[in-house]
Motif scaffolding. Structure first.
Motif, short mmCIF file in Angstrom:
data_model
loop_
_atom_site.label_atom_id
_atom_site.label_comp_id
_atom_site.label_asym_id
_atom_site.label_seq_id
_atom_site.Cartn_x
_atom_site.Cartn_y
_atom_site.Cartn_z
N THR A 1 3.44 15.61 -31.81
CA THR A 1 2.64 14.85 -30.86
C THR A 1 3.39 13.59 -30.49
O THR A 1 4.32 13.18 -31.17
N GLY A 2 2.98 12.98 -29.40
CA GLY A 2 3.59 11.72 -28.97
C GLY A 2 4.00 11.78 -27.52
O GLY A 2 4.23 12.85 -26.95
N VAL A 3 4.10 10.62 -26.92
CA VAL A 3 4.43 10.54 -25.49
C VAL A 3 5.91 10.79 -25.23
O VAL A 3 6.29 11.15 -24.13
N GLY B 1 4.41 21.74 -25.39
CA GLY B 1 3.54 22.66 -24.69
C GLY B 1 2.38 23.05 -25.58
O GLY B 1 2.31 22.68 -26.74
N ILE B 2 1.47 23.84 -25.03
CA ILE B 2 0.33 24.35 -25.80
C ILE B 2 0.50 25.86 -25.92
O ILE B 2 0.63 26.56 -24.92
N TYR B 3 0.55 26.33 -27.15
CA TYR B 3 0.82 27.73 -27.43
C TYR B 3 -0.27 28.33 -28.31
O TYR B 3 -0.98 27.61 -29.00
N SER C 1 -0.36 22.50 -30.25
CA SER C 1 0.45 21.68 -29.37
C SER C 1 1.75 21.33 -30.08
O SER C 1 1.76 20.95 -31.25
N GLY C 2 2.87 21.50 -29.39
CA GLY C 2 4.15 21.17 -30.00
C GLY C 2 5.31 21.83 -29.29
O GLY C 2 5.24 22.16 -28.11
N LEU C 3 6.38 22.03 -30.04
CA LEU C 3 7.61 22.62 -29.52
C LEU C 3 7.73 24.06 -30.02
O LEU C 3 7.41 24.35 -31.16
#
Length: 101
Positions: A52-54, A60-62, A77-79
């Motif tokens: 998370t973070g700006v 993305g959301i997977y 949410s993440g990579l």
């Protein structure tokens, strides 16, 4: 410290690298070294790193395959990281699967 290593490191950092060319060379070396006589078996895996973070621009959301089921959808949410693995037989292990004896 190795003499001249700082200069070599600086030159390597300034060099232009092609990750596609490097991956082709690496795959060729791996195939000729580890799989000279057996069929080529590749494995593909995807992993979600929850971040998370700006400052995370590729986030993305997977669908989370571990926590989801047929009736329950869980988002993460993440990579997303993709890994390509070269699967090779090892002589000390009688494996099942593509390298079954």
């Amino acid at each position: 410290m190795i003499p001249g290593s700082a200069r070599t490191t600086a030159q390597m950092n300034r060099a232009r690298w092609s990750s596609l060319h490097a991956s082709r060379v690496l795959l060729g070396l791996l195939v000729t070294t580890f799989v000279p006589t057996v069929p080529l078996v590749l494995g593909l895996d995807d992993t979600i790193e929850r971040r998370t973070g700006v400052k995370i621009s590729a986030k993305g959301i997977y669908r989370d395959p571990v926590r989801s089921s047929h009736g329950h959808f869980v988002k993460a949410s993440g990579l997303r990281w993709l890994s390509l693995m070269l699967l090779t037989p090892v002589p000390w292990h009688n494996a099942s699967g593509p390298y079954r004896s």
